[in-house]
Enzyme design. Structure first.
Site, PDB file in Angstrom:
ATOM      1  N   THR A   1      -2.747   1.844 -14.947  1.00 21.94           N
ATOM      2  CA  THR A   1      -1.645   1.702 -15.898  1.00 21.94           C
ATOM      3  C   THR A   1      -0.536   2.701 -15.596  1.00 21.94           C
ATOM      4  OG1 THR A   1      -3.278   1.141 -17.555  1.00 21.94           O
ATOM      5  CG2 THR A   1      -1.097   1.728 -18.352  1.00 21.94           C
ATOM      6  N   GLU A   2       0.690   2.193 -15.473  1.00 23.84           N
ATOM      7  CA  GLU A   2       1.873   3.033 -15.235  1.00 23.84           C
ATOM      8  C   GLU A   2       1.707   3.918 -13.989  1.00 23.84           C
ATOM      9  OE1 GLU A   2       4.349   2.321 -17.030  1.00 23.84           O
ATOM     10  OE2 GLU A   2       3.562   1.559 -18.928  1.00 23.84           O
ATOM     11  N   LEU A   3       0.870   3.456 -13.057  1.00 28.14           N
ATOM     12  CA  LEU A   3       0.572   4.203 -11.828  1.00 28.14           C
ATOM     13  C   LEU A   3       0.016   5.601 -12.104  1.00 28.14           C
ATOM     14  CD1 LEU A   3       3.380   3.287  -9.242  1.00 28.14           C
ATOM     15  CD2 LEU A   3       1.256   2.108  -9.761  1.00 28.14           C
TER      16      LEU A   3
END
Lengths: 477, 494
Positions: free
Chosen positions: B145-147
């Protein structure tokens, strides 16, 4: 730069937010090098804080010897002529008709030396005249018929002015029943004050002082800045008091610059008074840091306290607060609501609380003095300002300064400024109730409000506001 | 070999409806169906469908030379199923070309990797299953998630069996190093790392239509020229961005679709770059160095840290409260509760509570249903309060499923249930006798004539109607039967 500033009250003799704001602003302006303020109020009590201003009481200035001059100025003024014409266009006015225009006459008497209503009454009484049979002429003479003969009464204008033996007006300096007369008299003294002092700019606060400001401008030729803390639309909703509106508009039209306390108010000035937007500037109020070393009040009960503080009038939306309280009380224990203040809706609010059967948890304190206000904030867990219309709204800032989380209506000027506050529509009682519940139940919320809210308020300095005001001055010179 | 790795993120959260505190305990439907549907429909028409079509055409044109990578969160797939099956179909059509790789991520687009290993693992598995179900293959490359990435997360990801992971090429992590190489995770050599080239990615994602930007207008030719400037020894340019860049963040009028259409052509014509997906690259390339990331990074904002989702008091309280429920959720194992538990974990909810962007909340205000972070927090906490109540109720009802930790606990549980059973038995007995009285009246007793004795039907009615009628009139018959009977068999097990 020397500023001739007209106000209505000055600490410690204040009843509304106006005096507090004026005081803060003058202190802020004082911090700008080279700025001096002559602050005029109708009445001086003698115990005012004179550290940052030179204070002048209009009631201490004799005006009698100046009447001739001031009359002249007023006559040249188109507004007064208009009003005079409107009132005295007809050859004869019956007294009853006159009394329909009674406020007009008062304004007229402010701007041109015609009769005051009180003086009429006096003459009618003295001569034992029948009211309906008395009329006045275009010249302002009183005329009546006696045994078929038309008789005139010559009016002693000086007496009609109501000045004392030294030629001074008596001011109560309050917002009493003779407010209109006092506003008028204030304007009559203003030219005298304006010629007694040297200054570069005139600054008048709210409609009570606009006529005085305009009068000072006419006689001195110096630019006039008026400061709109509220408009008649904020005070009365849509049912505006026409004479007050007229005075406001007169002030705005004659001003070189207008300062409004929020964009909300700025829009009203532009839209409802038809003022050129280019001369209207928004400068937000600030709040003085609380320097008093008083002991903090401690709460003696475990219950959480949710507070409404302000006049209990239509404008402040107290009814929405009660309805929101009812919703919260239905769902949680351990919370009490307080309505602190007085006003024309108070009785209705007490009835409503009883009707909702929440009187055991909903308390009324009536009017609170400033020390009690501080104590009230000390023990509050949430402060709610559900104003229907609020040009600015300084009390949420005072609450935040006291570390109280605030819920404010989106219809308040202060909502434009604050980030760390819950903002709801005043009519949205569900949202209001939800926010109250949230702050009382979710710990992080009040923590965040305390942490950031306090800082946010501390960053709002009167010095900054004064700096903006100063820029407006410069643009008017 | 020099290659381009194009990866697009596809995610939409289940946005919560306006949920007031007085609904707590009553209303268990938390989602704004209308907003979720209409937002998804709008994005589908403006972005997903047209962009998918373009990509499909490009694949048809260039064959196996053009490769592309997507990551679809579980919750966006759920929304496709529910609201826009046409979009799901168009992704399936892309999957069939064999030129598209689908990445693994957490089902809920959650931040579970920062809080709970078990939850993180479960979500990754659930997501993999969902991808397999729709697109026919199990993902082999991972993006969080979100890198979001840290050394510890890297460890978990390699424990999950992935060979490559994507993250941000954050300046403060890379220092002087270039993101255009394959790296490996500091704590686990086997996990290869692809790092986002944020400058080139953001040229497309954020700056494309900005007329004040010196690069405007950006054409495929110009962009490929920039790619060519890169050191010839560099191996891979990672262009990672939200899929909504096409048609939503950058409007169609900006020419973004034309850019996308002509990009592969221009790459093949004007450069020696190829296109590959992360899993292919993991096989093709050797890592050059480790990256050390002791503190989590992400691809958000200037700071490239977690502060968009966590860190202020509101976010932390909501996050803590949510994950404190994990053990109970796991023990209840109730499908409806599990679903809400998943959707409530979406990182977006915490993003809405961010206070650092009061002034320039451009990206943060995107499809944000709330006026302020406070608003977002209050609403979320109200929902979470209701969820907690439901969860606790469910936990009480299914206490038998719980595995007690100590013999004392077992003993006390047995005692508790024996007492309960005893009570219920007594109740039953007394009800039975009462019921017999009542059933006498029953046929006629539907109305007021209670006193009329009608003894005929007693025997027939007794077994069936006894329970629902005698015990609690509000509740339906089925539930009534279930309640007293559940504890019994459970207790025996123990």
């Amino acid at each position: 730069m020397r500023v001739l500033m007209f106000g209505w009250e000055f600490p410690p003799h204040i009843t509304g937010g106006l005096g507090t704001a004026c005081y803060g602003l003058t202190k802020g302006l004082k911090s700008i090098p080279g700025t001096e303020i002559i602050f005029v109020v109708p009445k001086l009590w003698g115990d005012e804080d004179k550290r940052s201003v030179e204070l002048v009481g209009a009631g201490d200035i004799p005006v009698l010897q100046r009447i001739e001059t001031t009359q002249q100025y007023f006559r040249e003024d188109s507004f007064s002529n208009n009003v005079a014409q409107q009132t005295f266009d007809e050859q004869l006015y019956s007294i009853d008709q006159l009394y329909d225009h009674v406020t007009f006459v008062e304004i007229a008497s402010l701007l041109s030396p015609y009769l005051s209503p009180e003086y009429f009454e006096q003459i009618i009484k003295e001569k034992k005249l029948e009211r309906s049979k008395v009329a006045i002429t275009k010249e302002g003479k009183l005329v009546y018929r006696e045994n078929g003969v038309v008789k005139y009464v010559t009016v002693d204008y000086n007496e009609s002015f109501g000045v004392d033996d030294f030629g001074r007006y008596t001011f109560s300096g309050t917002y009493g029943p003779n407010l209109m007369t006092e506003v008028a008299n204030y304007a009559k003294v203003a030219p005298r004050i304006a010629s007694n002092y040297t200054f570069d700019i005139i600054h008048a606060h709210d409609w009570l002082c606009y006529p005085a400001g305009v009068a000072a401008k006419k006689i001195s030729g110096k630019p006039l800045v008026i400061h709109v803390h509220a408009t008649e639309f904020d005070r009365s909703g849509e049912s505006v008091n026409q004479p007050v509106y007229d005075i406001e508009r007169y002030g705005m039209e004659n001003a070189d610059r207008i300062i409004t306390v929020s964009n909300l108010t700025r829009n009203i000035v532009i839209e409802k008074y038809g003022i050129d937007p280019d001369k209207v500037f928004t400068v937000y109020n600030a709040v003085e840091p609380d320097m008093s070393e008083r002991k903090k009040e401690t709460k003696k009960i475990d219950d959480k306290i949710v507070t409404f503080l302000g006049r209990v009038t239509f404008q402040k939306g107290p009814d929405y607060f009660i309805e929101a309280a009812f919703r919260v009380l239905k769902r949680m224990d351990g919370v009490r609501f307080v309505m602190a203040g007085s006003g024309d809706m108070l009785k209705r609010m007490i009835d409503r609380a009883a009707e909702l059967n929440i009187s055991d948890r909903f308390h009324f304190t009536n009017f609170l003095k400033s020390d009690d206000v501080k104590r009230m904030f000390d023990i509050s867990d949430v402060y709610v300002m559900p104003s229907v219309s609020e040009p600015f709204g300084i009390s949420p800032l005072e609450a935040m300064r006291a570390n109280v989380p605030v819920i404010i209506s989106k219809q308040s000027g202060v909502a434009e400024l604050l980030e760390h506050a819950v903002k709801v529509d005043y009519w949205d009682i569900d949202a209001m109730a939800d926010a109250i519940y949230g702050i009382l139940n979710y710990k992080a919320l009040s923590e965040v409000f305390k942490k950031y809210g306090r800082k946010e308020v501390d960053d709002l300095q009167w010095e900054n506001a004064a700096h903006h005001v100063h820029k407006v001055y410069l643009s008017a010179l | 070999m020099r290659t381009i790795c194009l990866y697009f993120q596809v995610h939409q959260p289940f946005r919560l409806k306006r949920y007031r505190f007085f609904e707590i305990g009553h209303d268990h439907n938390y989602y704004d169906e209308y907003a979720n549907y209409s937002i998804l429909r709008k994005i589908a028409d403006k972005c997903y469908l047209p962009a998918n079509q373009i990509i499909y055409d490009l694949i048809q044109k260039h064959g196996k030379k053009f490769k592309i990578t997507f990551s679809l969160s579980g919750s966006v797939i759920d929304q496709f199923e529910k609201y826009t099956p046409d979009v799901l179909e168009s992704f399936k059509r892309l999957a069939k070309t064999g030129c598209v790789e689908f990445l693994s991520e957490t089902y809920a687009h959650s931040l579970s990797s920062l809080k709970s290993k078990t939850e993180f693992f479960e979500q990754v598995h659930a997501h993999a299953e969902k991808i397999k179900q729709h697109f026919g293959s199990t993902p082999t490359a991972f993006r969080n998630t979100e890198l979001v990435y840290s050394d510890y997360i890297g460890e978990m990801v390699s424990e999950l069996g992935f060979k490559v992971m994507l993250t941000e090429g954050a300046k403060h992590v890379l220092g002087w190093k270039s993101p255009n190489y394959m790296y490996y995770s500091a704590n686990n050599k086997k996990l290869k790392m692809l790092l986002k080239n944020f400058r080139l990615s953001d040229d497309i994602a954020f700056r494309f239509s900005n007329k004040a930007w010196e690069g405007w207008p950006l054409t495929a030719e110009k962009f490929v020229d920039w790619l060519n400037i890169a050191d010839p020894k560099e191996e891979v340019i990672n262009l990672f961005m939200d899929y909504e860049t096409f048609g939503e963040h950058q409007w169609a009028e900006s020419g973004i679709f034309e850019f996308l259409k002509s990009f592969p052509d221009t790459v093949f014509k004007n450069s020696d770059f190829t296109f590959h997906t992360p899993s292919e690259l993991a096989d093709l390339m050797q890592p050059v160095a480790p990256i050390h990331v002791p503190y989590p990074i992400s691809w958000a904002d200037e700071e490239r840290d977690l502060t968009a989702w966590l860190g202020n008091e509101l976010q932390d309280e909501a996050f803590e409260n949510l994950y404190n429920l994990e053990p109970i959720v796991k023990k209840c194992n109730d499908p409806a509760l599990l679903k809400d538990w998943t959707y409530l974990q979406a990182s977006d909810h915490f993003y809405y509570m961010c206070t650092k962007f009061f002034s320039d909340g451009d990206v943060h205000s995107y499809f944000n249903p709330y006026d302020s972070p406070y608003d977002a927090f209050i609403n979320y906490m109200n929902v979470l309060s209701d969820f907690t109540i439901r969860l606790k109720k469910a936990a009480e009802n299914s206490l038998g499923d719980m595995t007690p930790d100590s013999p004392e606990e077992i003993a006390s549980l047995i005692d508790k249930y024996q007492l309960e059973i005893q009570k219920l038995k007594e109740k039953m007995e007394s009800k039975k006798t009462k019921a017999i009285d009542k059933t006498k009246k029953q046929p006629a007793a539907i109305d007021k004539t209670k006193k009329q004795p009608v003894p005929i039907d007693i025997t027939k009615k007794e077994p069936e109607k006894l329970m629902p009628h005698s015990e609690d009139k509000k509740k339906p018959a089925q539930k009534k039967e279930a309640k007293p009977s559940t504890p019994k068999p459970k207790k025996k097990k123990e």
